[in-house]
Scaffold this motif. Structure first.
Motif, mmCIF file in Angstrom:
data_model
loop_
_atom_site.group_PDB
_atom_site.id
_atom_site.type_symbol
_atom_site.label_atom_id
_atom_site.label_comp_id
_atom_site.label_asym_id
_atom_site.label_seq_id
_atom_site.Cartn_x
_atom_site.Cartn_y
_atom_site.Cartn_z
ATOM 1 N N TRP A 32 0.870 -1.191 0.000
ATOM 2 C CA TRP A 32 0.000 0.000 0.000
ATOM 3 C C TRP A 32 0.899 1.231 0.000
ATOM 4 O O TRP A 32 1.158 1.840 1.026
ATOM 5 C CB TRP A 32 -0.903 -0.014 1.227
ATOM 6 N N TRP A 33 1.370 1.617 -1.162
ATOM 7 C CA TRP A 33 2.411 2.639 -1.279
ATOM 8 C C TRP A 33 1.852 4.052 -1.439
ATOM 9 O O TRP A 33 2.626 5.001 -1.491
ATOM 10 C CB TRP A 33 3.327 2.312 -2.454
ATOM 11 N N TRP A 34 0.556 4.222 -1.513
ATOM 12 C CA TRP A 34 -0.074 5.537 -1.625
ATOM 13 C C TRP A 34 -1.075 5.679 -0.480
ATOM 14 O O TRP A 34 -1.722 4.730 -0.076
ATOM 15 C CB TRP A 34 -0.725 5.721 -2.991
ATOM 16 N N CYS A 35 -1.215 6.882 0.060
ATOM 17 C CA CYS A 35 -1.917 7.029 1.337
ATOM 18 C C CYS A 35 -3.394 6.696 1.259
ATOM 19 O O CYS A 35 -3.956 6.140 2.212
ATOM 20 C CB CYS A 35 -1.708 8.433 1.912
ATOM 21 N N ASP A 36 -4.060 7.004 0.142
ATOM 22 C CA ASP A 36 -5.501 6.740 0.085
ATOM 23 C C ASP A 36 -5.822 5.248 0.056
ATOM 24 O O ASP A 36 -6.980 4.863 0.223
ATOM 25 C CB ASP A 36 -6.194 7.470 -1.073
ATOM 26 N N ALA A 37 -4.800 4.406 -0.137
ATOM 27 C CA ALA A 37 -5.010 2.960 -0.009
ATOM 28 C C ALA A 37 -5.541 2.604 1.374
ATOM 29 O O ALA A 37 -6.200 1.568 1.547
ATOM 30 C CB ALA A 37 -3.706 2.221 -0.263
ATOM 31 N N LEU A 38 -5.293 3.471 2.360
ATOM 32 C CA LEU A 38 -5.711 3.179 3.726
ATOM 33 C C LEU A 38 -7.211 3.310 3.932
ATOM 34 O O LEU A 38 -7.736 2.902 4.976
ATOM 35 C CB LEU A 38 -4.944 4.061 4.717
ATOM 36 N N PHE A 39 -7.894 3.888 2.960
ATOM 37 C CA PHE A 39 -9.361 3.801 2.959
ATOM 38 C C PHE A 39 -9.817 2.580 2.172
ATOM 39 O O PHE A 39 -10.805 1.938 2.526
ATOM 40 C CB PHE A 39 -9.994 5.048 2.339
ATOM 41 N N GLU A 88 3.137 -0.466 7.539
ATOM 42 C CA GLU A 88 4.132 -0.184 6.503
ATOM 43 C C GLU A 88 3.858 1.172 5.849
ATOM 44 O O GLU A 88 4.780 1.960 5.622
ATOM 45 C CB GLU A 88 4.128 -1.278 5.441
ATOM 46 N N THR A 89 2.605 1.427 5.542
ATOM 47 C CA THR A 89 2.232 2.700 4.919
ATOM 48 C C THR A 89 2.471 3.851 5.884
ATOM 49 O O THR A 89 2.972 4.914 5.491
ATOM 50 C CB THR A 89 0.761 2.671 4.471
ATOM 51 N N TYR A 90 2.096 3.662 7.122
ATOM 52 C CA TYR A 90 2.344 4.675 8.151
ATOM 53 C C TYR A 90 3.829 5.000 8.233
ATOM 54 O O TYR A 90 4.229 6.174 8.218
ATOM 55 C CB TYR A 90 1.819 4.174 9.494
ATOM 56 N N ASP A 91 4.658 3.986 8.319
ATOM 57 C CA ASP A 91 6.097 4.195 8.453
ATOM 58 C C ASP A 91 6.671 4.908 7.226
ATOM 59 O O ASP A 91 7.617 5.708 7.348
ATOM 60 C CB ASP A 91 6.817 2.863 8.644
ATOM 61 N N LEU A 92 6.131 4.634 6.071
ATOM 62 C CA LEU A 92 6.648 5.210 4.836
ATOM 63 C C LEU A 92 6.186 6.643 4.610
ATOM 64 O O LEU A 92 6.966 7.505 4.191
ATOM 65 C CB LEU A 92 6.226 4.354 3.641
ATOM 66 N N LEU A 93 4.917 6.950 4.905
ATOM 67 C CA LEU A 93 4.315 8.194 4.430
ATOM 68 C C LEU A 93 3.859 9.170 5.509
ATOM 69 O O LEU A 93 3.574 10.335 5.200
ATOM 70 C CB LEU A 93 3.113 7.869 3.527
ATOM 71 N N PHE A 94 3.785 8.771 6.762
ATOM 72 C CA PHE A 94 3.291 9.685 7.794
ATOM 73 C C PHE A 94 4.370 10.685 8.181
ATOM 74 O O PHE A 94 5.519 10.316 8.455
ATOM 75 C CB PHE A 94 2.836 8.915 9.030
ATOM 76 N N ASP A 95 3.997 11.963 8.196
ATOM 77 C CA ASP A 95 4.910 13.036 8.560
ATOM 78 C C ASP A 95 4.720 13.344 10.045
ATOM 79 O O ASP A 95 3.679 13.870 10.448
ATOM 80 C CB ASP A 95 4.617 14.274 7.706
ATOM 81 N N GLU A 96 5.728 13.057 10.842
ATOM 82 C CA GLU A 96 5.641 13.205 12.297
ATOM 83 C C GLU A 96 5.548 14.674 12.727
ATOM 84 O O GLU A 96 5.037 14.964 13.811
ATOM 85 C CB GLU A 96 6.850 12.553 12.971
ATOM 86 N N PHE A 131 -0.352 12.645 6.117
ATOM 87 C CA PHE A 131 0.275 11.679 5.234
ATOM 88 C C PHE A 131 0.648 12.311 3.898
ATOM 89 O O PHE A 131 -0.166 13.013 3.275
ATOM 90 C CB PHE A 131 -0.686 10.519 4.953
ATOM 91 N N ALA A 132 1.887 12.045 3.447
ATOM 92 C CA ALA A 132 2.239 12.350 2.061
ATOM 93 C C ALA A 132 1.446 11.426 1.156
ATOM 94 O O ALA A 132 1.122 10.295 1.547
ATOM 95 C CB ALA A 132 3.732 12.147 1.842
ATOM 96 N N ASN A 168 -5.603 12.617 2.581
ATOM 97 C CA ASN A 168 -5.681 12.569 4.041
ATOM 98 C C ASN A 168 -7.109 12.347 4.524
ATOM 99 O O ASN A 168 -7.326 11.711 5.557
ATOM 100 C CB ASN A 168 -5.084 13.848 4.632
ATOM 101 N N GLY A 169 -8.082 12.863 3.786
ATOM 102 C CA GLY A 169 -9.476 12.590 4.130
ATOM 103 C C GLY A 169 -9.784 11.106 4.043
ATOM 104 O O GLY A 169 -10.457 10.538 4.910
ATOM 105 N N TRP A 170 -9.273 10.481 2.988
ATOM 106 C CA TRP A 170 -9.508 9.044 2.832
ATOM 107 C C TRP A 170 -8.806 8.250 3.919
ATOM 108 O O TRP A 170 -9.321 7.234 4.389
ATOM 109 C CB TRP A 170 -9.051 8.594 1.443
ATOM 110 N N VAL A 171 -7.627 8.701 4.328
ATOM 111 C CA VAL A 171 -6.938 8.023 5.434
ATOM 112 C C VAL A 171 -7.802 8.079 6.690
ATOM 113 O O VAL A 171 -8.026 7.058 7.352
ATOM 114 C CB VAL A 171 -5.569 8.659 5.717
ATOM 115 N N MET A 172 -8.299 9.268 7.023
ATOM 116 C CA MET A 172 -9.111 9.392 8.238
ATOM 117 C C MET A 172 -10.397 8.587 8.132
ATOM 118 O O MET A 172 -10.833 7.956 9.109
ATOM 119 C CB MET A 172 -9.415 10.857 8.527
#
Length: 363
Positions: free
Chosen positions: A143-150, A178-186, A191-192, A219-223
């Protein structure tokens, strides 16, 4: 403590005043009417293959509209969609986009209890788990793109809960992390969209104001995905706290960058470059924040005014015929232009999900 209480009381007062000026929008019958109008307009204007990711988001909203309104006409549309698709995911084995529609299959299964509604997705995921994923420079993880999390997580968790199969929840935990570790900006708690939007990419990208690029819809889709996962996970699930903490962090940041019209811009940190409120990102943020209040994860005094402004803003995007305008077209970043005439099925889905939670709030 006293200062925090005073701020909360002020926010509640502002919220009450704002509600009185827009009281009709928060009446249950008004919300149901708006949801039905948007649903029926969109059903009459199909745009993509029914298993497409766009319809994964739309039909998640359609099911929410059915739960909210009890409309037999909406239920018929849900059944027709599933039967047309033969309850199958899209053709790409590992691609989260092709799993999104299965969220709705599983929701319908819980009502109908017909095994053909879940077997194709179960078989697909079992095959996926047994088949290595081919990675690449942009896609180093599944899941290399953030909206995959929806797209995939809610479907995997629903499947695991329905079948009482922990392996599907564990798979979701692994791929989500994995997606969190790759794309989340602390630093920004956002998420990028993918690796190309990280500042350590070989050619880093920035907005006109010098800020990092954080896409509203992504980011909306992530939430939206997080709350749909939390809705399924048992209260004592070992990794539940990871999702809860991530949700609260994002909610705090999203509330901070809401614009005066109640909406969010296509690029979250450069609103001046994107003056129009965008329906799909704003809809998913509204849905997620309202859900957080309704389920005790977000402080009502703090977040209710945010949701209130957002719902008023979303209703300003609805056209007279029920079309959800101001929806950014398909793309991978904030730059695509849109207007009141712009619509997409996922914009309607986001609006319907938002309405399904706003209606449950104490107004």
């Amino acid at each position: 403590m006293k200062k925090l209480l005073a701020v909360s009381l002020i926010l509640l007062l502002v919220c009450q005043l704002y509600a009185s000026d827009n009281a009709d929008l928060f009446k249950p019958k008004k919300i149901e009417k708006a949801m039905k109008k948007a649903t029926f307009w969109q059903l009459k204007h199909p745009k993509h293959k029914l298993y497409d990711w766009t319809n994964g988001a739309f039909y998640a909203g359609v099911f929410a509209a059915y739960e909210t309104t009890g409309s037999k006409k909406i239920w018929k549309a849900l059944m027709e969609m599933g039967e047309t698709n033969e309850w199958k995911p899209g053709p790409r084995l590992h691609h989260a986009d092709d799993h999104a529609i299965c969220q709705t299959y599983l929701d319908v299964y819980r009502v109908e209890k017909q095994e053909q509604m879940l077997i194709p997705f179960r078989d697909t995921i079992d095959k996926m788990m047994a088949t290595p994923y081919s990675t690449g420079k942009i896609r180093p993880i599944t899941w290399w793109w953030c909206d995959a999390l929806f797209m995939a997580p809610p479907a995997l968790v629903k499947l695991g809960e329905i079948l009482d199969e922990p392996k599907y929840l564990k798979l979701n935990d692994k791929l989500f992390k994995e997606t969190y570790d790759l794309l989340f900006d602390e630093e920004e708690n956002l998420f990028a969209r993918d690796m190309k939007y990280k500042t350590d990419w070989e050619e880093p990208r920035y907005e006109a104001n010098g800020k990092k690029i954080f896409w509203s819809r992504g980011n909306g889709w992530v939430m939206g995905g997080i709350v749909r996962v939390l809705e399924e996970l048992p209260a004592d699930y070992p990794n539940r706290s990871f999702y809860e903490k991530l949700f609260v962090r994002m909610a705090q940041r999203i509330a901070e960058i809401q614009q005066e019209d109640g909406l969010w811009r296509a690029s979250l940190l450069d609103p001046a470059s994107y003056p129009g409120g965008e329906a799909s990102g704003s809809g998913f943020f509204t849905y997620a924040l309202a859900w957080g209040i309704n389920n005790g994860l977000l402080d009502e005094a703090t977040y209710k005014p945010v949701v209130q402004k957002a719902w008023v803003g979303l209703n300003s995007l609805i056209q007279a015929d029920g079309r959800v305008g101001w929806t950014q077209p398909i793309g991978a970043d904030p730059r695509a232009n849109f207007s009141n005439a712009s619509w997409e099925v996922y914009g309607t889905g986001a609006f319907l999900l938002a309405g399904s939670e706003v209606i449950k709030m104490n107004w």
